[in-house]
Design a protein around this motif. Sequence first.
Motif, PDB file in Angstrom:
ATOM      1  N   LYS A   1       0.824  -1.186   0.118  1.00  0.00           N
ATOM      2  CA  LYS A   1       0.029  -0.028   0.072  1.00  0.00           C
ATOM      3  C   LYS A   1       0.985   1.327  -0.046  1.00  0.00           C
ATOM      4  O   LYS A   1       1.633   1.320   0.778  1.00  0.00           O
ATOM      5  CB  LYS A   1      -0.921   0.162   1.176  1.00  0.00           C
ATOM      6  CG  LYS A   1      -1.896   1.081   1.304  1.00  0.00           C
ATOM      7  CD  LYS A   1      -3.131   0.920   2.545  1.00  0.00           C
ATOM      8  CE  LYS A   1      -3.769   2.039   2.340  1.00  0.00           C
ATOM      9  NZ  LYS A   1      -4.711   2.543   1.279  1.00  0.00           N
TER      10      LYS A   1
ATOM     11  N   GLN B   1      -4.789  12.619  -2.422  1.00  0.00           N
ATOM     12  CA  GLN B   1      -5.057  12.693  -3.856  1.00  0.00           C
ATOM     13  C   GLN B   1      -5.769  13.793  -4.499  1.00  0.00           C
ATOM     14  O   GLN B   1      -5.437  14.314  -5.542  1.00  0.00           O
ATOM     15  CB  GLN B   1      -5.982  11.332  -4.402  1.00  0.00           C
ATOM     16  CG  GLN B   1      -5.989  11.177  -5.635  1.00  0.00           C
ATOM     17  CD  GLN B   1      -4.454  10.809  -6.531  1.00  0.00           C
ATOM     18  OE1 GLN B   1      -3.655   9.981  -5.712  1.00  0.00           O
ATOM     19  NE2 GLN B   1      -4.285  11.008  -7.547  1.00  0.00           N
TER      20      GLN B   1
ATOM     21  N   ASP C   1       0.333   8.172  -0.212  1.00  0.00           N
ATOM     22  CA  ASP C   1      -1.025   8.352   0.628  1.00  0.00           C
ATOM     23  C   ASP C   1      -2.224   8.958  -0.222  1.00  0.00           C
ATOM     24  O   ASP C   1      -2.126  10.102  -0.718  1.00  0.00           O
ATOM     25  CB  ASP C   1      -0.603   9.088   1.784  1.00  0.00           C
ATOM     26  CG  ASP C   1      -1.396   9.058   2.706  1.00  0.00           C
ATOM     27  OD1 ASP C   1      -2.839   8.862   2.581  1.00  0.00           O
ATOM     28  OD2 ASP C   1      -1.057   9.043   4.192  1.00  0.00           O
ATOM     29  N   ASP C   2      -3.084   7.936  -0.264  1.00  0.00           N
ATOM     30  CA  ASP C   2      -4.324   8.270  -1.295  1.00  0.00           C
ATOM     31  C   ASP C   2      -5.162   9.446  -0.418  1.00  0.00           C
ATOM     32  O   ASP C   2      -6.004  10.264  -1.110  1.00  0.00           O
ATOM     33  CB  ASP C   2      -5.255   7.166  -1.350  1.00  0.00           C
ATOM     34  CG  ASP C   2      -4.943   5.948  -2.140  1.00  0.00           C
ATOM     35  OD1 ASP C   2      -3.857   6.388  -3.091  1.00  0.00           O
ATOM     36  OD2 ASP C   2      -5.026   4.896  -2.345  1.00  0.00           O
ATOM     37  N   ARG C   3      -5.017   9.817   0.858  1.00  0.00           N
ATOM     38  CA  ARG C   3      -5.801  10.862   1.346  1.00  0.00           C
ATOM     39  C   ARG C   3      -5.311  12.329   0.636  1.00  0.00           C
ATOM     40  O   ARG C   3      -6.344  13.174   0.779  1.00  0.00           O
ATOM     41  CB  ARG C   3      -5.172  10.931   2.897  1.00  0.00           C
ATOM     42  CG  ARG C   3      -5.569   9.830   3.980  1.00  0.00           C
ATOM     43  CD  ARG C   3      -5.171  10.070   5.151  1.00  0.00           C
ATOM     44  NE  ARG C   3      -3.726  10.172   5.242  1.00  0.00           N
ATOM     45  CZ  ARG C   3      -3.227  10.893   6.419  1.00  0.00           C
ATOM     46  NH1 ARG C   3      -3.628  11.542   7.239  1.00  0.00           N
ATOM     47  NH2 ARG C   3      -1.895  10.879   6.192  1.00  0.00           N
TER      48      ARG C   3
END
Length: 189
Positions: free
Chosen positions: A80, A139, A135-137
């Motif tokens: 991840k 995006q 970190d997708d937060r």
Amino acid sequence: MKKKLIFSAALVLSLGLAGCGADSSKDEKPKEETKTTASTDKTTDKEAKSDGVYFKDNELKIEDVKINITETKVIPVGEKGNETGDKPVFAIWFKTTNLSDKEMTPGIAWQAVFTVIQDNNPNAVNELEVGMLPDDRFQNTQFENIKKDGTVEHAIAYELDDLETPVTLVANQGIGGKELGKQDFQIKQ
């Protein structure tokens, strides 16, 4: 394509940050080198407080911006935060505070002041390439401007060339500005 867009935006903002905090009228004092287990820092506490410009203990401050490194870690390929990469990455989470009225995004501010090196080449400086966002937060918020005195969180990753050589962050007062210090990060898992 995204890397080229990010680099272009970084170049534009960095030109604005390039001279931030610089004062050529001050006499240059020789810097005392201090070593700790995690860093090598060329700025003493007394010097940092006297001119308000420093990089020490995971914190950088220049006239226009303050950046606090909150976390670092190596992310192997396929895990991840590095699902599509072909190299392990060194990921850095940080908070950026805009101290000016200038337009600033967290990623552009970071790239304007930090160079990331893995010194594993005996003949040349090995600056690491920026990897995918770890970190997708962040995006949907990575290109938002930070308001004056506002603080936002962000992350960035760099593609590692090996898993033995430490990563060195070199902090400058913007692109081409005075070096403020260095900090080494061990990357062994």
